[in-house]
Design a protein around this motif. Structure first.
Motif, short mmCIF file in Angstrom:
data_model
loop_
_atom_site.label_atom_id
_atom_site.label_comp_id
_atom_site.label_asym_id
_atom_site.label_seq_id
_atom_site.Cartn_x
_atom_site.Cartn_y
_atom_site.Cartn_z
N TYR A 66 0.86 -1.18 0.00
CA TYR A 66 0.00 0.00 0.00
C TYR A 66 0.90 1.23 0.00
N HIS A 67 0.53 2.22 -0.82
CA HIS A 67 1.33 3.44 -0.91
C HIS A 67 0.44 4.63 -0.57
N SER A 68 0.69 5.23 0.58
CA SER A 68 -0.21 6.32 0.96
C SER A 68 -0.04 7.53 0.05
N TYR A 69 1.15 7.70 -0.55
CA TYR A 69 1.34 8.89 -1.40
C TYR A 69 0.47 8.84 -2.65
N LEU A 70 0.08 7.64 -3.06
CA LEU A 70 -0.77 7.54 -4.26
C LEU A 70 -2.17 8.06 -3.99
N TRP A 71 -2.54 8.12 -2.72
CA TRP A 71 -3.93 8.44 -2.37
C TRP A 71 -4.10 9.86 -1.84
N ASP A 72 -3.05 10.67 -2.00
CA ASP A 72 -3.14 12.05 -1.55
C ASP A 72 -3.03 12.95 -2.79
N PRO A 73 -4.03 13.77 -3.05
CA PRO A 73 -3.97 14.62 -4.24
C PRO A 73 -2.77 15.57 -4.20
N ALA A 74 -2.20 15.81 -3.03
CA ALA A 74 -1.05 16.70 -2.96
C ALA A 74 0.18 16.03 -3.55
N THR A 75 0.31 14.71 -3.39
CA THR A 75 1.49 14.03 -3.90
C THR A 75 1.20 13.28 -5.20
N ASN A 76 -0.06 13.10 -5.52
CA ASN A 76 -0.41 12.39 -6.76
C ASN A 76 -1.56 13.11 -7.44
N PRO A 77 -1.29 14.33 -7.92
CA PRO A 77 -2.40 15.09 -8.52
C PRO A 77 -2.68 14.64 -9.95
N TYR A 78 -3.87 14.91 -10.38
CA TYR A 78 -4.25 14.55 -11.74
C TYR A 78 -4.10 15.77 -12.64
N PHE A 79 -3.38 15.60 -13.72
CA PHE A 79 -3.23 16.68 -14.69
C PHE A 79 -4.09 16.34 -15.90
N ALA A 80 -5.14 17.14 -16.10
CA ALA A 80 -6.02 16.85 -17.22
C ALA A 80 -5.48 17.51 -18.49
N ASN A 89 -0.89 22.99 -35.85
CA ASN A 89 -0.33 22.33 -34.66
C ASN A 89 -1.40 22.15 -33.58
N VAL A 90 -1.22 21.12 -32.82
CA VAL A 90 -2.07 20.92 -31.65
C VAL A 90 -1.19 21.01 -30.42
N ILE A 91 -1.51 21.93 -29.54
CA ILE A 91 -0.72 22.07 -28.32
C ILE A 91 -1.48 21.41 -27.17
N VAL A 92 -0.76 20.66 -26.40
CA VAL A 92 -1.39 20.01 -25.25
C VAL A 92 -1.02 20.77 -23.98
N GLU A 93 -2.02 21.20 -23.26
CA GLU A 93 -1.76 21.87 -21.97
C GLU A 93 -2.36 21.02 -20.85
N PHE A 94 -1.62 20.98 -19.77
CA PHE A 94 -2.12 20.18 -18.65
C PHE A 94 -2.57 21.09 -17.51
N THR A 95 -3.80 20.87 -17.05
CA THR A 95 -4.25 21.65 -15.89
C THR A 95 -4.33 20.71 -14.69
N LYS A 96 -3.86 21.25 -13.57
CA LYS A 96 -3.83 20.44 -12.35
C LYS A 96 -5.23 20.39 -11.73
N HIS A 97 -5.69 19.19 -11.43
CA HIS A 97 -7.00 19.03 -10.79
C HIS A 97 -6.82 18.71 -9.32
N THR A 98 -7.92 18.80 -8.58
CA THR A 98 -7.81 18.46 -7.16
C THR A 98 -7.99 16.96 -6.92
N SER A 99 -8.32 16.22 -8.00
CA SER A 99 -8.54 14.79 -7.81
C SER A 99 -7.25 14.00 -7.99
N LEU A 100 -7.34 12.72 -7.77
CA LEU A 100 -6.18 11.84 -7.84
C LEU A 100 -5.90 11.41 -9.27
N ASP A 101 -4.64 11.03 -9.52
CA ASP A 101 -4.31 10.43 -10.80
C ASP A 101 -4.44 8.90 -10.66
N TYR A 102 -5.60 8.41 -11.05
CA TYR A 102 -5.85 6.97 -10.87
C TYR A 102 -4.97 6.13 -11.78
N GLY A 103 -4.54 6.73 -12.92
CA GLY A 103 -3.65 6.00 -13.83
C GLY A 103 -2.37 5.61 -13.12
#
Lengths: 419, 164
Positions: A66-80, A89-103
């Motif tokens: 079990y890894h607690s850092y994976l379950w904290d949005p502060a240490t594992n944020p989701y970038f949409a 051209n297509v530019i990809v921008e990432f915005t930080k969300h408050t949810s987790l990165d389940y990937g």
């Protein structure tokens, strides 16, 4: 020879002993205490034992379960990703969300991380509720709908504790956020799955202590409740015998789950996952046409989920979350929540005793703090001590099952306001 | 009151509670400390507590009303059903009584035996069988039931029920 030495050195470095800290050691000892409570004292052993083992596994260094850092949005944020077209051209921008990165959870997670998904995503508690619904007979509640009031009153402990947790902040020794205060308060609902559901949504870092406190106090209901019940009632009140409950027809029992689902879900939609599934289980049972499904929901499914739920909730009790003064406050506040809930139920029972012309025994009020069927049995037992020919069990089952609905509604309210 | 409405409505403006929940904490103050230093903190806590209790009571009160209504309805339906059944049963009973009255009276008289010797034998048999002498025989009637069992079927029944 050098290769051999290096291999041995690598093994030693990779072993748990090298990573063992005093915090891990203390947590492992704590899991032993829970083993004792589960096996020797039999405090809700079906959940306490898996929780204790999860706690043991998660605190073994380098085991990577079990890894607690994976379950904290502060240490594992989701970038949409956002795709912006600029000419060809297509530019990809990432915005930080408050949810987790389940990937990332799926890529890097261990066994218990995978199982924990069911808690985090709110899957296990409703499935447990499905089994509870399939086992519960709401007949006593349908026969005496006034019981709902007692089930509501006993939720007073939840909101009192919410206030208490916030007041504790004033002293400066604790600092609970509003979300944490809400999660701690739900211990007063005396309902394990509800407490886990709400906490996993509001304050997952407190899941370990809250689950341990909730299940310990549920096991201690026969010890905690009687003194409060006796202190608040007179001997004469405890001796009141209640009349026979009327018979409830099958049609009423079938209408009940459907009506409760519709009414509750329309008013507090966030309570729907718990109440809706509880009532689904009950409808399967009462309809009498889904025997096989009911059997699965009550037995195999519920047992499987209980194992997953217990071991993963235990796994969240990593040293850095658990070994803090907050845990002690949670345990103290949880006890207050239970006591106040019991007192509120008994006091409303007293009021109903007076209004009903001494026909209602106030002892059934304490059963309003869910903890089915333990709390109802306590009402029966205390009543029988005052009058051995008194049978309050069925009367207490009404407030008892109303308490399950009440605490699920209270959780829904907290979730919609604080979630 | 304004705060209350803010809490209950999902207005476009972020409510007080949303603001409280949006604190993320910094190096100086934790989230909880930031929340508690907000001027609306205690108001929000109070309102969450009060609305929480009220909403729980409100929902359960609605459920009480609904199921009380359902209970009364079902009781009423049950009663009318019972009445119908009772009426039907009464009609049947009356018919039966009428039939009985119409039946020949002679038979009834013939049924009652008044043979002292027979009564003595029967009471002796009962006394021997029950070990009880505190009884009186009020009347003895010839059994006018349906056709008696044949010897074979009687033997079969004895054979099958003997262990009991």
């Amino acid at each position: 020879m050098e290769i051999f030495a290096n291999t041995v050195k690598g093994l030693i470095d990779g072993s748990g002993f090298m990573g063992l800290t005093w915090q891990n050691g203390l947590m492992i000892l704590l899991s032993f205490v829970l083993f004792y409570l589960a096996i020797k004292k039999q405090y809700e052993p079906l959940l306490m034992l898996p929780i204790a083992f999860g706690m043991l596994l998660t605190n073994l260094p380098n085991a990577e379960l079990y890894h607690s850092y994976l379950w904290d949005p502060a240490t594992n944020p989701y970038f949409a990703p956002e795709y912006i077209e600029q000419g060809s051209n297509v530019i990809v921008e990432f915005t930080k969300h408050t949810s987790l990165d389940y990937g990332r959870v799926l890529h890097e997670g261990g066994l218990l991380d995978m199982l924990y998904l069911g808690v985090k995503l709110g899957i296990y508690p409703p499935i447990i509720f499905l089994g509870i619904g399939a086992m519960t007979d709401f007949g006593p509640l349908i026969a005496n709908p006034k019981s709902f009031l007692l089930g509501a009153a006993a939720q007073g402990g939840i909101f009192f504790t919410f206030l208490g947790a916030c007041l504790l902040n004033l002293t400066g020794i604790a600092d609970f956020t509003l979300k944490e205060a809400g999660s701690i308060a739900i211990i007063g609902g005396a309902d394990g799955p509800t407490a886990i559901y709400l906490t996993s949504k509001l304050a997952p870092q407190l899941l370990g202590p809250i689950a341990v406190a909730a299940y310990s106090y549920m096991a201690l209901v026969p010890v905690i409740q009687p003194p409060i019940m006796k202190a608040l009632t007179t001997e004469k009140e405890r001796q009141v015998k209640m009349g026979q409950l009327r018979e409830v027809s099958k049609l009423e029992k079938v209408v009940f789950p459907i009506a409760v689902t519709i009414i509750v879900s329309l008013i507090v939609p966030s309570a729907a996952p718990l109440v809706g599934v509880l009532m689904f289980g009950n409808l399967m049972k009462e309809s009498g046409v889904c025997g096989r499904l009911v059997n699965t929901a009550q037995n195999e499914l519920m047992n499987i989920i209980t194992i997953f739920l217990g071991i993963t909730v235990g796994a969240t009790a990593v040293a850095e979350n658990f070994l803090s003064p907050k845990t002690l406050f949670i345990i103290a506040l949880g006890l207050i929540a239970f006591c106040v809930g019991t007192a509120c139920g008994v006091l409303l029972g007293k009021l109903m005793y007076i209004i009903s012309g001494k026909k209602i025994n106030p002892l059934i009020g304490s059963a309003g703090v869910s903890a089915v069927p333990m709390a109802a049995r306590v009402s029966q037992k205390v009543g029988a001590q005052s009058n051995p020919s008194n049978f309050l069990l069925m009367h207490a089952m009404g407030p008892n099952v109303a308490g399950v609905i009440g605490s699920a509604v209270a959780a829904g309210v907290l979730l919609s306001v604080l979630g | 009151m304004n705060l209350f409405l803010n809490l209950m409505s999902e207005s476009a403006e972020p409510s007080v509670i949303d603001r409280l929940l949006s604190y993320t904490g910094d190096a100086e103050k934790s989230v909880a400390q930031q929340q508690i230093s907000d001027p609306d903190y205690w108001g929000s806590v109070g309102i969450i507590t009060v609305t929480g209790i009220l909403v729980v009571f409100l929902i359960l009160a609605i459920l009480i009303f609904f199921f009380w209504l359902m209970g009364t309805l079902f009781k009423a339906v049950d009663k009318s059903k019972k009445k119908k059944q009772e009426a039907a049963a009464a009609a049947k009973a009356q018919e039966a009584v009428q039939k009985a009255v119409e039946a020949p009276v002679v038979e009834e008289a013939a049924e009652v035996e008044d043979d002292g010797e027979l009564i003595a034998v029967i009471s002796a048999a009962i006394a021997a069988y029950t070990d009880d002498e505190g009884f009186t025989i009020k009347s003895v009637r010839k059994h006018e039931g349906k056709r008696a069992r044949s010897a074979w079927s009687a033997a079969g029944i004895t054979e099958n029920t003997r262990p009991f």
